[in-house]
Design an enzyme around this catalytic site. Structure first.
Site, PDB file in Angstrom:
ATOM      1  N   HIS A  15       4.870   3.946   0.599  1.00  0.00           N
ATOM      2  CA  HIS A  15       6.244   4.225   0.868  1.00  0.00           C
ATOM      3  C   HIS A  15       7.103   3.107   0.176  1.00  0.00           C
ATOM      4  O   HIS A  15       6.493   2.346  -0.696  1.00  0.00           O
ATOM      5  CB  HIS A  15       6.553   3.961   2.291  1.00  0.00           C
ATOM      6  N   CYS A  34       8.827  -4.683  -0.908  1.00  0.00           N
ATOM      7  CA  CYS A  34       8.753  -3.433  -0.618  1.00  0.00           C
ATOM      8  C   CYS A  34       9.956  -2.305  -1.263  1.00  0.00           C
ATOM      9  O   CYS A  34       9.677  -1.358  -0.937  1.00  0.00           O
ATOM     10  CB  CYS A  34       9.340  -3.479   1.187  1.00  0.00           C
ATOM     11  N   HIS A  40       4.167   1.362  -2.689  1.00  0.00           N
ATOM     12  CA  HIS A  40       3.017   0.762  -2.258  1.00  0.00           C
ATOM     13  C   HIS A  40       2.249   1.225  -0.887  1.00  0.00           C
ATOM     14  O   HIS A  40       3.117   2.020  -0.202  1.00  0.00           O
ATOM     15  CB  HIS A  40       3.273  -0.794  -2.001  1.00  0.00           C
ATOM     16  N   HIS A  42      -0.031   1.383   2.647  1.00  0.00           N
ATOM     17  CA  HIS A  42      -0.547   0.701   3.977  1.00  0.00           C
ATOM     18  C   HIS A  42      -1.478   1.628   4.475  1.00  0.00           C
ATOM     19  O   HIS A  42      -1.440   2.661   4.636  1.00  0.00           O
ATOM     20  CB  HIS A  42       0.817   0.467   4.922  1.00  0.00           C
ATOM     21  N   ASP A  80      -0.903  11.586   6.326  1.00  0.00           N
ATOM     22  CA  ASP A  80      -2.060  10.919   5.683  1.00  0.00           C
ATOM     23  C   ASP A  80      -2.164  11.371   4.500  1.00  0.00           C
ATOM     24  O   ASP A  80      -1.866  12.411   3.873  1.00  0.00           O
ATOM     25  CB  ASP A  80      -3.194  11.458   6.372  1.00  0.00           C
ATOM     26  N   HIS A  81      -2.284  10.459   3.454  1.00  0.00           N
ATOM     27  CA  HIS A  81      -2.401  10.427   1.754  1.00  0.00           C
ATOM     28  C   HIS A  81      -1.073  10.841   1.423  1.00  0.00           C
ATOM     29  O   HIS A  81      -0.957  11.596   0.427  1.00  0.00           O
ATOM     30  CB  HIS A  81      -3.417  11.371   1.442  1.00  0.00           C
ATOM     31  N   GLU A 125       1.668  -1.518  11.095  1.00  0.00           N
ATOM     32  CA  GLU A 125       1.766  -1.427   9.581  1.00  0.00           C
ATOM     33  C   GLU A 125       0.641  -2.407   8.745  1.00  0.00           C
ATOM     34  O   GLU A 125       0.228  -1.869   7.771  1.00  0.00           O
ATOM     35  CB  GLU A 125       2.896  -1.773   9.003  1.00  0.00           C
TER      36      GLU A 125
HETATM   37 NI    NI Z   1       5.537  -1.527   3.144  1.00  0.00          NI
END
Ligand code: NI
Length: 136
Positions: A15, A34, A40, A42, A80-81, A125
């Site tokens: 995100h 961010c 990036h 998580h 997911d992914h 997160e």
């Molecule tokens: Ni983040």
């Protein structure tokens, strides 16, 4: 007698936190790293909790197989992914913060949980940063 049943799940996603209507400077000031335009990732951990009466016939509040399948179908398949900003329509105009992701997950699952039961979603997160939502 109210009993809480919980299921843990997991998804990886990328995100970027930013507002389209803010300047790069303002986004950097509020969202820092961010706001990296290249995104990036998580490793999100999820706990879905259902609270209610034990069904006297089955002994269950909710069948954990059913809860597990709901999370798989509606959350893991969707997130997911994925790049949350680009791939997931829910975040087209919603900043994919942990808070907003948690609320979206709750909203996706709520229609499938008996109205007699309460639903709470906790989203990690990072191992140290997590948020919860129970529909209030
Ligand atoms: Ni983040």
């Amino acid at each position: 007698m109210q009993v809480t049943v919980s299921r843990k799940a997991h998804f990886n996603a990328a995100h970027r936190l930013y507002r389209k209507d803010w300047s790069m400077e303002q986004n950097d000031k509020v969202f820092g790293k961010c706001n990296n335009p290249n995104f990036h990732g998580h490793n999100y951990e999820l706990i879905v909790s259902v609270t209610g009466e034990i069904d006297p016939e089955t002994g269950f509040v909710i069948d954990l197989k059913i809860l597990s399948d709901l999370i798989k179908e509606h959350i893991e398949e969707a997130f997911d992914h994925k790049n949350l900003n680009l791939d997931v329509p829910d975040f087209q105009d919603v900043n994919p913060t942990a808070e907003n992701i948690c609320v979206v997950i709750w909203q996706k699952l709520r229609p499938f949980i008996s109205t007699e039961n309460d639903l709470e979603v906790t989203l990690y997160e990072t191992p140290r940063n997590f948020v919860s939502y129970k529909g209030n």
